[in-house]
Structure formats: structure tokens, C-alpha cells
Design a protein around this motif. Structure first.
Motif, PDB file in Angstrom:
ATOM      1  N   GLN A 133       0.803  -1.218   0.000  1.00 40.50           N
ATOM      2  CA  GLN A 133       0.000   0.000   0.000  1.00 40.50           C
ATOM      3  C   GLN A 133       0.839   1.273   0.000  1.00 40.50           C
ATOM      4  N   TYR A 134       2.145   1.141   0.287  1.00 41.44           N
ATOM      5  CA  TYR A 134       2.993   2.329   0.311  1.00 41.44           C
ATOM      6  C   TYR A 134       4.404   1.966  -0.109  1.00 41.44           C
ATOM      7  N   ARG A 135       4.951   2.751  -1.025  1.00 35.14           N
ATOM      8  CA  ARG A 135       6.355   2.650  -1.414  1.00 35.14           C
ATOM      9  C   ARG A 135       6.822   4.077  -1.657  1.00 35.14           C
ATOM     10  N   GLY A 136       7.094   4.750  -0.564  1.00 37.25           N
ATOM     11  CA  GLY A 136       7.453   6.152  -0.657  1.00 37.25           C
ATOM     12  C   GLY A 136       8.520   6.531   0.341  1.00 37.25           C
ATOM     13  N   ARG A 137       8.677   7.815   0.500  1.00 32.64           N
ATOM     14  CA  ARG A 137       9.748   8.345   1.343  1.00 32.64           C
ATOM     15  C   ARG A 137       9.314   8.450   2.801  1.00 32.64           C
ATOM     16  N   LEU A 138      10.309   8.598   3.664  1.00 28.04           N
ATOM     17  CA  LEU A 138      10.063   8.858   5.080  1.00 28.04           C
ATOM     18  C   LEU A 138       9.517  10.276   5.236  1.00 28.04           C
ATOM     19  N   ASP A 139      10.251  11.214   4.670  1.00 26.66           N
ATOM     20  CA  ASP A 139       9.857  12.621   4.642  1.00 26.66           C
ATOM     21  C   ASP A 139      10.671  13.289   3.532  1.00 26.66           C
ATOM     22  N   ALA A 140      10.678  14.592   3.471  1.00 24.31           N
ATOM     23  CA  ALA A 140      11.340  15.301   2.379  1.00 24.31           C
ATOM     24  C   ALA A 140      12.851  15.440   2.572  1.00 24.31           C
ATOM     25  N   SER A 141      13.412  14.818   3.607  1.00 23.93           N
ATOM     26  CA  SER A 141      14.861  14.838   3.789  1.00 23.93           C
ATOM     27  C   SER A 141      15.533  14.128   2.623  1.00 23.93           C
ATOM     28  N   ARG A 142      16.757  14.470   2.390  1.00 24.75           N
ATOM     29  CA  ARG A 142      17.551  13.799   1.361  1.00 24.75           C
ATOM     30  C   ARG A 142      18.837  13.312   2.003  1.00 24.75           C
ATOM     31  N   ARG A 143      19.953  13.800   1.533  1.00 24.81           N
ATOM     32  CA  ARG A 143      21.243  13.363   2.069  1.00 24.81           C
ATOM     33  C   ARG A 143      21.523  13.957   3.449  1.00 24.81           C
ATOM     34  N   GLU A 144      20.815  15.015   3.780  1.00 21.97           N
ATOM     35  CA  GLU A 144      20.851  15.613   5.101  1.00 21.97           C
ATOM     36  C   GLU A 144      19.426  15.661   5.622  1.00 21.97           C
ATOM     37  N   ALA A 145      19.285  15.573   6.932  1.00 23.05           N
ATOM     38  CA  ALA A 145      17.953  15.659   7.527  1.00 23.05           C
ATOM     39  C   ALA A 145      17.370  17.039   7.257  1.00 23.05           C
ATOM     40  N   GLY A 146      16.113  17.078   6.871  1.00 22.43           N
ATOM     41  CA  GLY A 146      15.424  18.344   6.670  1.00 22.43           C
ATOM     42  C   GLY A 146      14.975  18.918   8.004  1.00 22.43           C
ATOM     43  N   PRO A 147      14.258  20.034   7.973  1.00 21.55           N
ATOM     44  CA  PRO A 147      13.766  20.656   9.201  1.00 21.55           C
ATOM     45  C   PRO A 147      12.905  19.685  10.026  1.00 21.55           C
ATOM     46  N   ALA A 148      12.891  19.889  11.313  1.00 22.79           N
ATOM     47  CA  ALA A 148      12.177  18.987  12.226  1.00 22.79           C
ATOM     48  C   ALA A 148      10.671  18.953  11.966  1.00 22.79           C
ATOM     49  N   GLY A 167      -3.381   2.641   1.263  1.00 23.05           N
ATOM     50  CA  GLY A 167      -2.383   3.701   1.287  1.00 23.05           C
ATOM     51  C   GLY A 167      -2.821   4.873   0.437  1.00 23.05           C
ATOM     52  N   PRO A 168      -2.137   5.997   0.574  1.00 21.11           N
ATOM     53  CA  PRO A 168      -2.475   7.172  -0.227  1.00 21.11           C
ATOM     54  C   PRO A 168      -2.209   6.919  -1.711  1.00 21.11           C
ATOM     55  N   LYS A 169      -3.065   7.469  -2.550  1.00 15.35           N
ATOM     56  CA  LYS A 169      -2.900   7.302  -4.005  1.00 15.35           C
ATOM     57  C   LYS A 169      -1.675   8.058  -4.506  1.00 15.35           C
ATOM     58  N   GLU A 170      -1.403   9.213  -3.929  1.00 15.21           N
ATOM     59  CA  GLU A 170      -0.238  10.013  -4.316  1.00 15.21           C
ATOM     60  C   GLU A 170       0.904   9.724  -3.347  1.00 15.21           C
ATOM     61  N   GLN A 171       2.027   9.278  -3.906  1.00 11.00           N
ATOM     62  CA  GLN A 171       3.186   8.941  -3.085  1.00 11.00           C
ATOM     63  C   GLN A 171       4.440   9.492  -3.744  1.00 11.00           C
ATOM     64  N   ILE A 172       5.343   9.981  -2.926  1.00 10.78           N
ATOM     65  CA  ILE A 172       6.624  10.490  -3.423  1.00 10.78           C
ATOM     66  C   ILE A 172       7.673   9.446  -3.093  1.00 10.78           C
TER      67      ILE A 172
END
Length: 184
Positions: A133-148, A167-172
Motif C-alpha cells: 500500500q505504500y512505497r514512498g519516502r520517510l519525509d522530504a529529507s535527502r542526504r541531510e535531515a530536513g527541518p524537524a 495507502g495514499p494514491k499520491e506517493q513520493i
């Protein structure tokens, strides 16, 4: 160069596995499955993308487990080429970070191939019956952690799975280092 996995193949059944864990026990998908769903994460010890969000991953795993989502992490990297990813180093990281989930070693890489894992981290969220139901990211962080205060994409998606079975239809997609495959 970062790798981006494909989008979610909704309903695809979770491949089974039986892998050794850093806790000294062998674990199967059935062992780790939760009553409201299961999160299978492909991570490793050395990837900067994993390390950047490891504390958030642990936080979200604890919160999801409290909702009835089973959580497991698997490392499939070639430890000969990447000694930081050895089973002994996996044990040390799991102990140091007090992982609230089993950390399994896919030395033969067959499980990673069965899941079509592409990178670390790569998150696979399943419903209670084992359908993807989900194959996406944890959050918008990349090689460095993004804002809290970043939106907790994985947490919100798996909360939705726990509550609705979908799961959500839109996944990043997630982004990270490629799985370090052994030579053929």
C-alpha cells in the motif's frame, strides 16, 4: 548518484523471507507482521541517506508499532565491498541505537531482489493481509535531515493503512544510495 525506486505497485503481495537478525534469532515476514499492517525497510549502516534520517525512522517505527503496524529492517548490501555493512557492524548499530524492530541480514540478497528493493532507505508498507500500500519516502529529507517540522510522509501513509487498509494514491518515492549488489 542517488537512486529513486519505482512507484507503489498497489496490492502486490509481500514476498516471504526467513533471515537472521541482530538479536540472534531468525525472523519471517509472518513473525514481524502486525495486526494492522507491516513496514519492511531496506536500510544499511553506511548510507548517508539512511543515517540522516535514522533517528526519525526509529521514532516513526515506535509510533507505528503502537498503532499495530509491525516493523522490520533488512540490510542486503555486499559486506565484502562495504565492510561497514557487515553483520557484526549491524549488531553494533542496532544495539547503539536501540532499534525497536528486528534488523535482519540478507547476505544472499535474494530477499532484496524479491522485493525489487532499489536503494537505502527503501520503504515497503503493507496492509494487514500483506498487500503493498505504500512505497514512498520517510519525509522530504535527502542526504541531510530536513527541518524537524517536515511532513511525516511514511508515518501518515502507514497510519492511513492501519485505519483504512489503503495507502495514499499520491506517493513520493524514497531516494538513497543504490543497494550494493554482489558481483554476478
Amino acid at each position: 548518484m542517488p537512486v529513486v525506486p519505482p512507484v507503489c505497485d498497489f496490492g502486490r503481495p509481500a514476498p516471504g523471507f526467513s533471515l537472521p537478525g541482530t538479536d540472534g534469532r531468525s525472523h519471517t515476514f509472518r513473525d514481524v507482521a502486525g495486526p494492522k499492517g507491516t513496514l519492511v525497510m531496506f536500510i544499511c549502516n553506511h548510507c548517508p541517506y539512511v543515517l540522516a534520517v535514522l533517528d526519525r525512522t526509529i521514532r516513526d517505527a515506535r509510533d507505528l508499532q503502537a498503532m499495530g503496524i509491525g516493523v522490520v529492517a533488512i540490510s542486503a548490501n555486499d559486506a565484502e565491498a562495504y565492510p561497514q555493512d557487515s553483520f557484526e557492524n549491524m549488531k553494533a548499530m542496532a544495539a547503539e541505537k536501540d532499534f525497536p524492530f528486528p534488523y535482519l541480514y540478507d547476505e544472499g540478497q535474494g530477499v532484496a531482489r524479491a522485493y525489487d528493493a532499489a536503494c537505502t532507505p527503501d520503504f515497503f508498507g503493507y496492509d494487514a493481509s500483506g498487500g503493498l500500500q505504500y512505497r514512498g519516502r520517510l519525509d522530504a529529507s535527502r542526504r541531510e535531515a530536513g527541518p524537524a517540522d517536515l511532513r511525516r510522509d511514511l508515518y501518515e501513509a502507514m497510519k492511513q493503512v492501519a485505519e483504512t487498509g489503503h495507502g495514499p494514491k499520491e506517493q513520493i518515492p524514497s531516494m538513497g544510495c543504490s543497494i550494493k549488489w554482489k558481483p554476478a
